[in-house]
Design a protein around this motif. Structure first.
Motif, PDB file in Angstrom:
ATOM      1  N   VAL A 141       0.855  -1.189   0.000  1.00  0.00           N
ATOM      2  CA  VAL A 141       0.000   0.000   0.000  1.00  0.00           C
ATOM      3  C   VAL A 141       0.885   1.230   0.000  1.00  0.00           C
ATOM      4  O   VAL A 141       1.803   1.352   0.819  1.00  0.00           O
ATOM      5  CB  VAL A 141      -0.933   0.025   1.236  1.00  0.00           C
ATOM      6  CG1 VAL A 141      -1.773   1.297   1.244  1.00  0.00           C
ATOM      7  CG2 VAL A 141      -1.824  -1.206   1.251  1.00  0.00           C
ATOM      8  N   GLY A 142       0.632   2.132  -0.922  1.00  0.00           N
ATOM      9  CA  GLY A 142       1.407   3.369  -0.983  1.00  0.00           C
ATOM     10  C   GLY A 142       2.882   3.142  -1.191  1.00  0.00           C
ATOM     11  O   GLY A 142       3.712   3.901  -0.677  1.00  0.00           O
ATOM     12  N   GLY A 143       3.226   2.073  -1.911  1.00  0.00           N
ATOM     13  CA  GLY A 143       4.627   1.782  -2.175  1.00  0.00           C
ATOM     14  C   GLY A 143       5.339   1.091  -1.043  1.00  0.00           C
ATOM     15  O   GLY A 143       6.538   0.800  -1.149  1.00  0.00           O
ATOM     16  N   GLN A 144       4.637   0.789   0.052  1.00  0.00           N
ATOM     17  CA  GLN A 144       5.256   0.096   1.186  1.00  0.00           C
ATOM     18  C   GLN A 144       4.710  -1.321   1.291  1.00  0.00           C
ATOM     19  O   GLN A 144       3.513  -1.562   1.157  1.00  0.00           O
ATOM     20  CB  GLN A 144       5.001   0.844   2.495  1.00  0.00           C
ATOM     21  CG  GLN A 144       5.719   0.221   3.694  1.00  0.00           C
ATOM     22  CD  GLN A 144       5.681   1.111   4.921  1.00  0.00           C
ATOM     23  OE1 GLN A 144       5.283   2.279   4.854  1.00  0.00           O
ATOM     24  NE2 GLN A 144       6.080   0.566   6.059  1.00  0.00           N
ATOM     25  N   ARG A 145       5.610  -2.242   1.541  1.00  0.00           N
ATOM     26  CA  ARG A 145       5.267  -3.669   1.614  1.00  0.00           C
ATOM     27  C   ARG A 145       5.063  -4.076   3.077  1.00  0.00           C
ATOM     28  O   ARG A 145       5.911  -3.821   3.925  1.00  0.00           O
ATOM     29  CB  ARG A 145       6.400  -4.484   0.991  1.00  0.00           C
ATOM     30  CG  ARG A 145       6.152  -5.964   0.831  1.00  0.00           C
ATOM     31  CD  ARG A 145       7.368  -6.557   0.127  1.00  0.00           C
ATOM     32  NE  ARG A 145       7.211  -7.951  -0.198  1.00  0.00           N
ATOM     33  CZ  ARG A 145       7.399  -8.955   0.651  1.00  0.00           C
ATOM     34  NH1 ARG A 145       7.767  -8.683   1.890  1.00  0.00           N
ATOM     35  NH2 ARG A 145       7.233 -10.214   0.265  1.00  0.00           N
ATOM     36  N   TYR A 146       3.921  -4.714   3.371  1.00  0.00           N
ATOM     37  CA  TYR A 146       3.599  -5.145   4.726  1.00  0.00           C
ATOM     38  C   TYR A 146       3.537  -6.674   4.766  1.00  0.00           C
ATOM     39  O   TYR A 146       2.726  -7.288   4.075  1.00  0.00           O
ATOM     40  CB  TYR A 146       2.263  -4.557   5.190  1.00  0.00           C
ATOM     41  CG  TYR A 146       2.267  -3.050   5.310  1.00  0.00           C
ATOM     42  CD1 TYR A 146       2.577  -2.427   6.517  1.00  0.00           C
ATOM     43  CD2 TYR A 146       1.966  -2.251   4.204  1.00  0.00           C
ATOM     44  CE1 TYR A 146       2.576  -1.049   6.629  1.00  0.00           C
ATOM     45  CE2 TYR A 146       1.971  -0.868   4.305  1.00  0.00           C
ATOM     46  CZ  TYR A 146       2.280  -0.273   5.523  1.00  0.00           C
ATOM     47  OH  TYR A 146       2.292   1.101   5.620  1.00  0.00           O
ATOM     48  N   SER A 147       4.401  -7.279   5.571  1.00  0.00           N
ATOM     49  CA  SER A 147       4.467  -8.729   5.702  1.00  0.00           C
ATOM     50  C   SER A 147       3.218  -9.270   6.393  1.00  0.00           C
ATOM     51  O   SER A 147       2.581  -8.583   7.204  1.00  0.00           O
ATOM     52  CB  SER A 147       5.712  -9.101   6.520  1.00  0.00           C
ATOM     53  OG  SER A 147       5.645 -10.434   6.964  1.00  0.00           O
ATOM     54  N   HIS A 148       2.879 -10.545   6.115  1.00  0.00           N
ATOM     55  CA  HIS A 148       1.760 -11.164   6.822  1.00  0.00           C
ATOM     56  C   HIS A 148       2.194 -11.703   8.189  1.00  0.00           C
ATOM     57  O   HIS A 148       1.356 -12.180   8.956  1.00  0.00           O
ATOM     58  CB  HIS A 148       1.150 -12.295   5.984  1.00  0.00           C
ATOM     59  CG  HIS A 148       1.866 -13.602   6.104  1.00  0.00           C
ATOM     60  ND1 HIS A 148       3.041 -13.871   5.443  1.00  0.00           N
ATOM     61  CD2 HIS A 148       1.581 -14.733   6.816  1.00  0.00           C
ATOM     62  CE1 HIS A 148       3.440 -15.095   5.735  1.00  0.00           C
ATOM     63  NE2 HIS A 148       2.591 -15.639   6.564  1.00  0.00           N
ATOM     64  N   ILE A 149       3.495 -11.621   8.500  1.00  0.00           N
ATOM     65  CA  ILE A 149       3.987 -12.038   9.815  1.00  0.00           C
ATOM     66  C   ILE A 149       3.764 -10.893  10.793  1.00  0.00           C
ATOM     67  O   ILE A 149       4.404  -9.841  10.699  1.00  0.00           O
ATOM     68  CB  ILE A 149       5.485 -12.398   9.766  1.00  0.00           C
ATOM     69  CG1 ILE A 149       5.765 -13.411   8.654  1.00  0.00           C
ATOM     70  CG2 ILE A 149       5.942 -12.927  11.121  1.00  0.00           C
ATOM     71  CD1 ILE A 149       5.106 -14.752   8.847  1.00  0.00           C
ATOM     72  N   LEU A 150       2.841 -11.084  11.726  1.00  0.00           N
ATOM     73  CA  LEU A 150       2.478 -10.018  12.663  1.00  0.00           C
ATOM     74  C   LEU A 150       3.173 -10.203  14.011  1.00  0.00           C
ATOM     75  O   LEU A 150       3.298 -11.320  14.507  1.00  0.00           O
ATOM     76  CB  LEU A 150       0.961  -9.990  12.888  1.00  0.00           C
ATOM     77  CG  LEU A 150       0.073  -9.796  11.655  1.00  0.00           C
ATOM     78  CD1 LEU A 150      -1.393  -9.844  12.062  1.00  0.00           C
ATOM     79  CD2 LEU A 150       0.384  -8.475  10.958  1.00  0.00           C
ATOM     80  N   ASP A 151       3.611  -9.091  14.587  1.00  0.00           N
ATOM     81  CA  ASP A 151       4.109  -9.079  15.956  1.00  0.00           C
ATOM     82  C   ASP A 151       2.885  -8.922  16.860  1.00  0.00           C
ATOM     83  O   ASP A 151       2.222  -7.887  16.846  1.00  0.00           O
ATOM     84  CB  ASP A 151       5.076  -7.908  16.157  1.00  0.00           C
ATOM     85  CG  ASP A 151       5.736  -7.918  17.526  1.00  0.00           C
ATOM     86  OD1 ASP A 151       5.115  -8.392  18.493  1.00  0.00           O
ATOM     87  OD2 ASP A 151       6.876  -7.424  17.641  1.00  0.00           O
TER      88      ASP A 151
END
Length: 293
Positions: A230-240
């Motif tokens: 989103v918005g050029g940023q990659r968010y992993s599905h591994i959540l803290d």
């Protein structure tokens, strides 16, 4: 179950736990006997999947979740699996938490084109925290509104169960591969190691490297193919689980070999949750590992 003859024996293919699965057997058996044995192993995977799936309304896990706020009786197998989840929570200092499944209400990843707000995450965090769970060998109690998700340990446990069951059935040269979670009770029929392909983190379906496995388990964890951008940023599905946000700076893929698949899976998951410190964490474990950044 689809059974195919190979140069050295048989290969059985089936679907379980949202993954393509394969059992390799290097043993000269008639088709019917091979099919019966490999089907027996597949049925064990399906049994575990049904028992601990949060998507099955009549599963043991769903019963525990539906009974949140009250004490629920559990059997020995369920306790042992929950104990592994508790151990992961302890070893990760709360980064891994089997109660964090509620965060999937705002982090879906598949088809997601926006990220949740901090306010949305904050609304769910009170329902996350293994320290709120009361677990004994015979009972479990979740606080009202909490849910368990054993997706982080179930497949590895199933692989180990299958490898053990294969030994009981006299299948001495058998390799279990449940969507990349691998277990074997022994080496190949020719005495050599099994050659395990590790998928390239940049290309789906392409083997990046091949590594040997004589006995035990191997597991791979990563976010190469499950994330949201989103918005050029990659968010992993591994959540803290402590923050409700994806980890940052972790390898795309972590593969670990260990005496069993459950331990391998624990170490690969813990490594990802250590973000950029994944490599020094794994070096301390003393187990063989392979990273892709």
């Amino acid at each position: 179950m689809q059974l195919q003859a190979t140069e050295h024996g048989w290969a059985g293919y089936f679907q379980a736990m949202a993954s393509p699965c394969m059992i390799l057997l290097e043993q000269a058996l008639p088709y019917e006997q091979a099919y019966q044995n490999l089907m027996h192993l597949a049925q064990e995977v399906w049994r575990i999947e049904h028992k601990y799936s949060r998507y099955q309304s009549d599963s043991v896990l769903s019963h525990i979740n539906q009974n949140a706020g009250q004490v629920t009786a559990i059997d020995t197998e369920t306790y042992q699996l929950l104990f592994v989840a508790q151990l992961l929570w302890q070893l990760s200092a709360g980064r891994f938490d089997a109660t964090s499944g509620v965060l999937r209400r705002v982090w879906r990843f598949k088809g997601q084109n926006s990220i949740p707000t901090q306010e949305q995450i904050n609304e769910l965090l009170p329902f996350v925290g293994w320290d709120k769970v009361k677990l004994t060998t015979e009972h479990i109690k979740l606080q009202r509104g909490m849910q368990l998700d054993l997706g982080g340990v179930g497949k590895e446990y199933a692989a180990d169960r299958c490898a053990h069951l294969a030994g009981e059935l006299g299948l001495d040269h058998c390799l279990i591969n449940l969507g990349g979670d691998i277990a074997t009770d022994g080496r190949r029929a020719n005495g050599e190691a099994w050659q395990i392909g590790i998928e390239d983190s940049q290309q789906v379906g392409k083997v990046g490297q091949t590594v040997p496995l004589l006995q035990g388990g191997m597991a791979t964890s990563g976010d190469s193919f499950r994330f949201v951008e989103v918005g050029g940023q990659r968010y992993s599905h591994i959540l803290d689980a402590r923050t409700g946000w994806p980890v940052t700076g972790a390898p795309r893929s972590v593969t670990v070999a260990a005496p069993n698949c459950t331990e391998a899976g624990m170490l690969s998951t813990l490594a990802l949750l250590h973000d950029a410190a994944a490599e020094p964490f794994l070096k301390q474990s003393g187990r063989p590992f392979w990273l892709q950044w």
